[in-house]
Design a protein around this motif. Structure first.
Motif, PDB file in Angstrom:
ATOM      1  N   SER A  82      26.541 -17.830 -16.519  1.00  0.00           N
ATOM      2  CA  SER A  82      25.481 -17.772 -15.515  1.00  0.00           C
ATOM      3  C   SER A  82      25.969 -18.020 -14.092  1.00  0.00           C
ATOM      4  O   SER A  82      25.264 -17.690 -13.136  1.00  0.00           O
ATOM      5  N   ASP A  83      27.147 -18.585 -13.924  1.00  0.00           N
ATOM      6  CA  ASP A  83      27.684 -18.813 -12.576  1.00  0.00           C
ATOM      7  C   ASP A  83      28.666 -17.731 -12.144  1.00  0.00           C
ATOM      8  O   ASP A  83      29.248 -17.823 -11.065  1.00  0.00           O
ATOM      9  N   GLU A  84      28.834 -16.716 -12.948  1.00  0.00           N
ATOM     10  CA  GLU A  84      29.778 -15.646 -12.613  1.00  0.00           C
ATOM     11  C   GLU A  84      29.171 -14.682 -11.600  1.00  0.00           C
ATOM     12  O   GLU A  84      27.950 -14.614 -11.427  1.00  0.00           O
ATOM     13  N   ALA A  85      30.025 -13.917 -10.958  1.00  0.00           N
ATOM     14  CA  ALA A  85      29.604 -12.959  -9.928  1.00  0.00           C
ATOM     15  C   ALA A  85      28.622 -11.936 -10.502  1.00  0.00           C
ATOM     16  O   ALA A  85      28.862 -11.373 -11.567  1.00  0.00           O
ATOM     17  N   GLY A  86      27.528 -11.735  -9.796  1.00  0.00           N
ATOM     18  CA  GLY A  86      26.547 -10.735 -10.193  1.00  0.00           C
ATOM     19  C   GLY A  86      25.530 -11.206 -11.203  1.00  0.00           C
ATOM     20  O   GLY A  86      24.624 -10.456 -11.560  1.00  0.00           O
ATOM     21  N   ALA A  87      25.647 -12.439 -11.683  1.00  0.00           N
ATOM     22  CA  ALA A  87      24.791 -12.924 -12.758  1.00  0.00           C
ATOM     23  C   ALA A  87      23.402 -13.355 -12.295  1.00  0.00           C
ATOM     24  O   ALA A  87      22.549 -13.645 -13.118  1.00  0.00           O
ATOM     25  N   ARG A  88      23.185 -13.402 -10.989  1.00  0.00           N
ATOM     26  CA  ARG A  88      21.905 -13.851 -10.439  1.00  0.00           C
ATOM     27  C   ARG A  88      21.254 -12.749  -9.612  1.00  0.00           C
ATOM     28  O   ARG A  88      21.938 -11.876  -9.078  1.00  0.00           O
ATOM     29  N   ALA A  89      19.950 -12.828  -9.477  1.00  0.00           N
ATOM     30  CA  ALA A  89      19.207 -11.861  -8.674  1.00  0.00           C
ATOM     31  C   ALA A  89      19.781 -11.813  -7.259  1.00  0.00           C
ATOM     32  O   ALA A  89      20.018 -12.849  -6.644  1.00  0.00           O
ATOM     33  N   GLY A  90      20.022 -10.606  -6.783  1.00  0.00           N
ATOM     34  CA  GLY A  90      20.499 -10.410  -5.427  1.00  0.00           C
ATOM     35  C   GLY A  90      21.995 -10.477  -5.230  1.00  0.00           C
ATOM     36  O   GLY A  90      22.505 -10.077  -4.180  1.00  0.00           O
ATOM     37  N   GLN A  91      22.730 -10.992  -6.208  1.00  0.00           N
ATOM     38  CA  GLN A  91      24.173 -11.138  -6.029  1.00  0.00           C
ATOM     39  C   GLN A  91      24.910  -9.810  -5.941  1.00  0.00           C
ATOM     40  O   GLN A  91      25.859  -9.689  -5.165  1.00  0.00           O
ATOM     41  N   LEU A  92      24.508  -8.819  -6.733  1.00  0.00           N
ATOM     42  CA  LEU A  92      25.198  -7.528  -6.633  1.00  0.00           C
ATOM     43  C   LEU A  92      25.025  -6.940  -5.238  1.00  0.00           C
ATOM     44  O   LEU A  92      25.981  -6.402  -4.666  1.00  0.00           O
ATOM     45  N   ALA A  93      23.837  -7.058  -4.664  1.00  0.00           N
ATOM     46  CA  ALA A  93      23.610  -6.542  -3.310  1.00  0.00           C
ATOM     47  C   ALA A  93      24.511  -7.257  -2.311  1.00  0.00           C
ATOM     48  O   ALA A  93      25.092  -6.619  -1.411  1.00  0.00           O
ATOM     49  N   GLN A  94      24.661  -8.558  -2.451  1.00  0.00           N
ATOM     50  CA  GLN A  94      25.536  -9.322  -1.554  1.00  0.00           C
ATOM     51  C   GLN A  94      26.987  -8.869  -1.699  1.00  0.00           C
ATOM     52  O   GLN A  94      27.701  -8.709  -0.704  1.00  0.00           O
ATOM     53  N   LEU A  95      27.431  -8.668  -2.922  1.00  0.00           N
ATOM     54  CA  LEU A  95      28.800  -8.216  -3.166  1.00  0.00           C
ATOM     55  C   LEU A  95      29.016  -6.815  -2.601  1.00  0.00           C
ATOM     56  O   LEU A  95      30.058  -6.536  -2.006  1.00  0.00           O
ATOM     57  N   PHE A  96      28.041  -5.940  -2.787  1.00  0.00           N
ATOM     58  CA  PHE A  96      28.145  -4.575  -2.250  1.00  0.00           C
ATOM     59  C   PHE A  96      28.239  -4.614  -0.729  1.00  0.00           C
ATOM     60  O   PHE A  96      29.043  -3.903  -0.130  1.00  0.00           O
ATOM     61  N   ALA A  97      27.408  -5.421  -0.092  1.00  0.00           N
ATOM     62  CA  ALA A  97      27.445  -5.520   1.366  1.00  0.00           C
ATOM     63  C   ALA A  97      28.797  -6.055   1.828  1.00  0.00           C
ATOM     64  O   ALA A  97      29.392  -5.532   2.780  1.00  0.00           O
TER      65      ALA A  97
END
Length: 173
Positions: A82-97
Motif C-alpha cells: 500500500s505504500d508503493e508508487a501508484g498504490a493510492r488515488a492520484g499518485q499515477l497522475a503525480q508520477l506522470f506529471a
C-alpha cells in the motif's frame, strides 16, 4: 516482433519508437518510477500515448487484499504494497506529471476474476512471486500454514469471485 529484457529506467529502444507504451501493474516495482515513466515517454513518439495501471493497494481494492489482511492479522509488522508508487488515488497522475507527460487523464478500472477453488487462488502465492509470494516464502512452515488457513476463512466458499480495482492513467509524450 522484437522483445528485449530491460528495466523500465533504461528502455533499449531509440527515441520515438512507439506510438503507445504501457506499464501494466508494474509501476510499484520500478526502483525509480519517475525515471521509468520518463523512459516510456522517451521511446514514445511525440504526441503518442503513455499509459499505466496500478492496483489500488492503499484503498484495499487489489486482488491481494485478502492475503495481506490475513498476513497483518497474524503479523502486524507485515508490510504490504500500500505504500508503493501508484498504490493510492492520484499518485499515477503525480508520477506522470513528474515524468513530463502532458494532458494526463486518470480513472479507475474494476475487474472480477472467478476462482473455482481456494487452491486456485492460493497457488500463485506459493510460487514466491512479488512481495506477497516473497513474504509467504519467508515464513516458517507453521506460520505459512496459519496464513493459508486465515486466508481460507476470509474468502467466501468456492467458487467465488474476487473484485479488484486498478488506478489508470494516460498522458501524451
Amino acid at each position: 516482433m522484437d522483445i528485449q529484457l530491460a528495466g523500465a529506467e533504461q528502455v533499449p529502444y531509440p527515441d520515438g519508437t512507439f506510438d503507445l507504451t504501457l506499464a501494466a501493474l508494474v509501476v510499484h516495482f520500478m526502483p525509480d518510477p519517475v525515471r521509468g515513466l520518463t523512459e516510456l515517454a522517451r521511446v514514445t513518439s511525440a504526441g503518442g500515448t503513455v499509459a499505466a495501471t496500478a492496483w489500488d493497494f492503499a484503498g484495499g481494492r487489489s486482488p491481494l487484499c485478502p492475503f495481506w489482511r490475513a498476513a497483518r492479522e497474524l503479523d502486524p509488522a507485515a508490510s504490504d504494497e500500500s505504500d508503493e508508487a501508484g498504490a493510492r488515488a492520484g499518485q499515477l497522475a503525480q508520477l506522470f506529471a513528474a515524468a513530463g507527460l502532458r494532458s494526463v487523464v486518470t480513472d479507475e478500472l474494476s475487474i472480477e476474476v472467478g476462482q473455482q477453488s481456494f487452491e486456485s487462488w492460493w497457488h500463485p502465492f506459493t510460487l514466491g512471486v512479488g512481495p506477497a509470494g516473497a513474504y509467504l516464502r519467508g515464513l516458517p512452515p507453521a506460520a505459512a500454514a496459519r496464513l493459508r488457513e486465515r486466508c481460507a476463512q476470509l474468502l467466501p466458499p468456492a467458487p467465488f469471485t474476487i473484485r479488484a480495482t486498478a488506478w489508470i492513467a494516460r498522458g501524451l509524450a
